[in-house]
Design an enzyme around this catalytic site. Structure first.
Site, PDB file in Angstrom:
ATOM      1  N   HIS A 364     -24.678  43.569  -9.967  1.00 56.39           N
ATOM      2  CA  HIS A 364     -25.947  43.120 -10.494  1.00 56.39           C
ATOM      3  C   HIS A 364     -26.226  43.478 -12.057  1.00 56.39           C
ATOM      4  O   HIS A 364     -27.242  43.217 -12.752  1.00 56.39           O
ATOM      5  CB  HIS A 364     -27.003  43.747  -9.835  1.00 56.39           C
ATOM      6  CG  HIS A 364     -27.410  43.687  -8.428  1.00 56.39           C
ATOM      7  ND1 HIS A 364     -28.468  42.556  -7.856  1.00 56.39           N
ATOM      8  CD2 HIS A 364     -26.967  44.053  -7.330  1.00 56.39           C
ATOM      9  CE1 HIS A 364     -28.590  42.707  -6.851  1.00 56.39           C
ATOM     10  NE2 HIS A 364     -27.641  43.426  -6.226  1.00 56.39           N
ATOM     11  N   LYS A 561     -33.870  43.857 -23.037  1.00 55.29           N
ATOM     12  CA  LYS A 561     -35.021  42.824 -22.727  1.00 55.29           C
ATOM     13  C   LYS A 561     -35.697  42.541 -23.793  1.00 55.29           C
ATOM     14  O   LYS A 561     -36.661  41.452 -23.637  1.00 55.29           O
ATOM     15  CB  LYS A 561     -35.644  43.339 -21.511  1.00 55.29           C
ATOM     16  CG  LYS A 561     -34.952  43.592 -20.275  1.00 55.29           C
ATOM     17  CD  LYS A 561     -35.886  44.073 -19.153  1.00 55.29           C
ATOM     18  CE  LYS A 561     -34.996  44.633 -17.976  1.00 55.29           C
ATOM     19  NZ  LYS A 561     -34.694  43.701 -16.861  1.00 55.29           N
TER      20      LYS A 561
HETATM   21  C1  F58 Z   1     -31.393  43.911 -11.773  1.00 55.96           C
HETATM   22  N1  F58 Z   1     -30.912  45.199 -11.910  1.00 55.96           N
HETATM   23  C2  F58 Z   1     -30.931  43.119 -13.030  1.00 55.96           C
HETATM   24  N2  F58 Z   1     -31.037  47.470 -11.426  1.00 55.96           N
HETATM   25  O1  F58 Z   1     -31.243  43.751 -14.317  1.00 55.96           O
HETATM   26  C3  F58 Z   1     -31.539  41.809 -12.790  1.00 55.96           C
HETATM   27  O2  F58 Z   1     -31.152  40.770 -13.896  1.00 55.96           O
HETATM   28  C4  F58 Z   1     -31.434  41.016 -11.761  1.00 55.96           C
HETATM   29  O3  F58 Z   1     -32.211  39.863 -11.415  1.00 55.96           O
HETATM   30  C5  F58 Z   1     -31.797  42.120 -10.486  1.00 55.96           C
HETATM   31  O4  F58 Z   1     -31.148  43.331 -10.728  1.00 55.96           O
HETATM   32  C6  F58 Z   1     -31.553  41.509  -9.023  1.00 55.96           C
HETATM   33  O5  F58 Z   1     -30.175  40.858  -9.073  1.00 55.96           O
HETATM   34  C7  F58 Z   1     -31.718  46.330 -11.435  1.00 55.96           C
HETATM   35  O6  F58 Z   1     -32.779  46.104 -11.061  1.00 55.96           O
HETATM   36  C8  F58 Z   1     -31.643  48.448 -11.134  1.00 55.96           C
HETATM   37  O7  F58 Z   1     -32.764  48.603 -10.989  1.00 55.96           O
HETATM   38  C9  F58 Z   1     -30.682  49.596 -10.974  1.00 55.96           C
HETATM   39  C10 F58 Z   1     -31.192  50.835  -9.883  1.00 55.96           C
HETATM   40  C11 F58 Z   1     -30.421  52.091  -9.702  1.00 55.96           C
HETATM   41  C12 F58 Z   1     -30.150  52.723 -10.888  1.00 55.96           C
HETATM   42  C13 F58 Z   1     -29.412  51.685 -12.140  1.00 55.96           C
HETATM   43  C14 F58 Z   1     -30.757  50.466 -12.297  1.00 55.96           C
END
Ligand code: F58
Length: 845
Positions: A364, A561
């Site tokens: 991701h 962002k």
């Molecule tokens: C998100 N990642 C991406 N990570 O930033 C976004 O572009 C994408 O659309 C989405 O995933 C779904 O694929 C994201 O939300 C986190 O929240 C992690 C959680 C655990 C710690 C690190 C960040």
């Protein structure tokens, strides 16, 4: 059934619901209708609904037991489901009946819906995506289990105090959670620490056993996940940590009361709280404990279910596809190997085959700082057996690399699971890539960048292993539940099919030129905006004109962002109006929302900048209210329900190459917002679908960003050569927005002037020009409304139903399994289950 019979049976159902409410108030809540609080009523109504869902759930389990079907297991450290009541009512087709039954009981269903505390068990997009996928899996009738962690405290609640973010703990379970059921008899034990021993098995072969230093029990809590108007109900199974025994009686008897419960308290800390990190890896031991804890419980659970109807685990992969939602569950690779070899006595080769054919991995992020890598010492201390297995996987893998690429030492060190460039680390992405049958990115551009850069070595080594599945969002929650006015307008115009076949929205295209439809479309948006304007007036005493353009950026606060680019635009408009009061700037409300990671200094400053700029501009009489700024505190799923339907302009302005996909961008567009955005993540595909003429594109593309950075990017040059940009930056630096304090925003200003890692200055001019086009277009209401209709009409691709069907075909090899309603609601004799004839426990998901 004739009309009268139908009406009679409806009346009877309403009566039953009312009896259900009364029953639950009395017996479950233990209060009378007179003494019940609003929360008691919410719980009573929710339980009445859950009882009806339970019936469908039992049916789904029975159907699966009778006829094997592959089950998708979605392993995710986060599930940001949002509140359940409204969504479940819509999916079960029971909203109207509950509305009537609550009304006749003297209750207001909307009020009860608003009361529900949302489970904030996720940080952002990744957790919310998992929740959308659960909805689509059930709606597409694919048997699935969501496996995760039942955090006692979810994502912190955000308050804004004096313009700063303040974090408060999220006690989501305190009012009571009517949706979950604790399944104590399905608990699993999980070991930590200790050492390993070699012994010789029955046939004299060498085996390893792990003797953990401590054991913690994982207890599952099940939440039913109903599909939309189908009989299938899947389950979200979240693990909670408990000590295996409640007290240490030795300590207790010697009078050491604290010592007696210490272990219990220590055990429970594992699932106490969600880490509020965003795209920044922290390397905390407790986090690895959380990951291993839920992964081990989930794999043990899958094995238990499989062995209920199979003799061996040889073909585990025929019954299960386990999707790893990012690297957070990637310790599944050595844990499944350990369970197969040490517990179920498989030899390495077969265990490896089963593991690789069962697991699949989704990436991701492209941000290097987000990549998980654990210090070897920490890993060894906590999971000594797993480290041994990882070393063995790595040795065998590196041999493969050597054969394929002889003499390529750099490649070997890049692909090794162990990072040996300095202090040694376990690289979780490499582990996940090696141990799974497929790797996928979450948008076409992201997957392409994975193939070309981040995972280029893997793409060369295993061509075809990296696949793309573009993200999607569920139209049930993100249109039907959150935007009832738009839902009604669309259903009246083209029927209801779009709710499960989002591509059917294309039928709206022909109405984009119909003036009366356009007026109705405009009216829906305006009413949604008016609702919010009323709310902001009531809560914040800020007067908003519902005719103003609602220009919105809601997402986690992060430099990549670029919320601060949005602020640079706002200040540019401010300066223009101040310099020339007669200038034509159409009224705009700028809305921001999002949480900053508590330890992320710059992100917190960005929030302070937004609120400080708001404070000055909202109160400047020269501006005459033409621009207003509002920071919505505590952006979460519930607030998303209000925000997406009210928005005219969606800000998707990340630096190209940084946002893996984005999913907010999809929710906005589905609800008729136009996008101003860069060529990043899923923006690229959204633009392709809605048409370049219906999308406001600006900024450098990813190749341009890379070559600019490679050639030595100098933000100062942009600052010196653009008067407006210079004015804006100087105004911030002068203390204009900080009561004369020139220090407050210095870190932000300095980082932009001297580094500007996310190239705001390089994109500034194009962004400002593009925003001018946006403003002009908005003034042509017909044109804007037409574009808005076309955006919604062309969003079919971004339903999570499509994503789930892509996963099913490209990765999981799983098919729909429609559940028939064979079981009565409650059998007449009152016996729900035939008692098992042998002692084998019923295996049930
Ligand atoms: C998100 N990642 C991406 N990570 O930033 C976004 O572009 C994408 O659309 C989405 O995933 C779904 O694929 C994201 O939300 C986190 O929240 C992690 C959680 C655990 C710690 C690190 C960040």
């Amino acid at each position: 059934m004739d009309l009268k019979q139908k009406e009679d049976s409806r009346k009877e159902r309403i009566q039953k619901l009312k009896r259900g409410f009364a029953y639950n108030i009395f017996y479950r809540q233990g209060v009378t209708q007179k003494t019940a609080s609003l929360n008691d009523y919410y719980l009573a109504v929710a339980h009445t609904l859950r009882d009806r869902m339970q019936h469908l759930f039992v049916n789904s389990v029975q159907a699966l037991l009778e006829k094997d079907s592959k089950i998708v297991c979605y392993l995710s450290a986060e599930f940001l489901t949002g509140p359940h009541l409204h969504n479940n009512l819509v999916n079960l087709g029971l909203y109207e009946e509950f509305e009537q039954a609550t009304r006749e009981t003297g209750l207001n269903l909307k009020e009860l819906i608003d009361l529900e505390e949302e489970p904030g068990l996720g940080n952002g997009g990744l957790g919310r995506l998992a929740a959308c996928y659960l909805d689509s899996l059930a709606s597409q009738q694919i048997p699935a289990i969501g496996y995760g962690i039942r955090y006692e405290y979810g994502m912190f609640d955000q308050e804004i105090a004096d313009g700063w973010q303040k974090e408060l703990s999220d006690c989501w379970l305190h009012p009571g959670n009517p949706w979950e059921i604790k399944k104590a008899d399905m608990a699993c034990d999980v070991g930590f620490g200790g050492h390993t021993e070699i012994y010789h098995g029955e046939h004299g072969n060498r085996r390893t056993r792990w003797i953990p230093a401590r054991v913690i029990t994982g207890v599952p809590y099940d939440t039913p996940i109903p599909g939309y108007k189908v009989n299938n109900v899947n389950v979200l199974r979240l693990w909670s940590a408990e000590a295996p025994t409640s007290f240490d009686f030795a300590d207790f008897n010697t009078g050491d009361y604290y010592g007696a419960v210490k272990d219990k308290i220590m055990a429970e800390t594992i699932t106490k709280v969600l880490y509020p990190n965003d795209e920044q890896f922290q390397g905390k031991k407790l986090r690895l404990e959380q990951q291993f804890f839920f992964v081990s419980c989930s794999l043990q659970d899958m094995i238990r279910i499989h062995l209920h109807s199979n003799e061996s685990l040889d073909d585990l992969y025929d019954d299960f596809a386990a999707q790893l939602n990012d690297t957070h569950p990637s310790v599944a690779v050595p844990e499944l190997m350990r369970l197969l070899m040490d517990v179920h006595l498989y030899e390495w080769d077969k265990a490896w085959e089963i593991t690789k054919k069962t697991l699949c991995y989704t990436n991701h992020t492209l941000l290097p700082e987000a990549m998980e890598k654990w210090q070897i010492e920490l890993f060894e201390d906590l999971l000594p057996r797993h480290l041994e297995i990882i070393y063995e996987i790595n040795n065998r893998f590196l041999d493969e690399v050597r054969i394929k690429f002889p003499g390529d030492a750099d490649r070997l060190s890049r692909m090794s699971i162990i990072d040996e460039s300095g202090p040694r680390y376990v690289r979780m992405a490499n582990l996940a890539c090696i141990g799974s049958k497929a790797i996928n990115g979450v948008a076409a551009m992201h997957t392409d960048l994975l193939r070309r850069h981040t995972l280029a070595d893997w793409n060369t080594m295993y061509p075809g292993k990296i696949r793309n599945v573009t993200n999607g969002v569920t139209p049930r929650r993100w249109i039907a539940v959150s935007n009832p006015r738009l839902t009604k307008l669309i259903c009246d115009a083209i029927g209801e099919q779009w709710i499960t076949r989002l591509d059917k929205l294309r039928d709206l295209e022909k109405l984009a030129d119909d003036t009366s439809f356009r007026d109705a479309w405009y009216k829906v948006k305006k009413e949604n905006k008016q609702d919010v304007a009323n709310l902001i007036l009531k809560k914040e005493h800020l007067q908003i004109d519902p005719e103003a353009m609602f220009d919105v950026q809601v997402k986690r606060i992060h430099e990549y962002k670029r919320q601060h680019l949005n602020v640079l635009h706002i200040i540019t408009l401010y300066n223009r109006i101040k310099a020339n009061p007669a200038i034509d700037v159409p009224p705009r409300l700028f809305v921001f929302g999002g949480k900053a990671a508590p330890g992320y200094f710059m992100a917190k400053r960005m929030i302070k900048l937004i609120t400080s700029v708001a404070q000055i501009i909202n109160n400047d009489p020269d501006i005459h209210g033409r621009i207003k700024i509002f920071f919505i505190p505590n952006y979460n799923v519930k607030i998303g329900h209000i925000v997406y339907p009210m928005t005219d302009l969606s800000e998707q302005i990340s630096q190209a190459g940084m946002e893996a996909s984005g999913t907010g961008n999809m929710k906005f567009s589905m609800n008729g917002a136009l996008t101003i955005g860069t060529l990043d993540g899923a923006n690229v595909e959204i633009r392709e679908e809605v048409g370049a003429e219906n999308f406001f594109l600006f900024g450098l593309n990813v190749d341009e960003v890379m070559s600019l950075q490679a050639s030595g990017y100098s933000p100062m040059d942009y600052y010196n050569s653009n008067d407006e940009l210079k004015q804006v930056i100087d105004l911030i630096a002068s203390g204009h927005f900080s009561g004369g304090d020139q220090e407050l925003f210095r870190p932000l200003v300095d980082s932009l002037l001297h580094e500007d890692k996310y190239t705001l200055f390089a994109d500034y001019k194009d962004y400002i020009n593009c925003q001018e086009r946006v403003g002009q277009t908005y003034q042509d209401r017909d044109c804007w409304t037409r574009m808005s209709i076309l955006n919604t009409a062309r969003m079919g691709k971004f339903s999570s139903d499509r994503s789930i069907m892509d996963y099913s075909r490209k990765i999981w090899d799983v098919k729909a399994f429609p559940v028939e309603l064979k079981w009565e609601r409650l059998p007449k004799d009152g016996v729900l289950f035939t008692p098992p004839t042998n002692n084998k426990k019923e295996a049930q998901p």
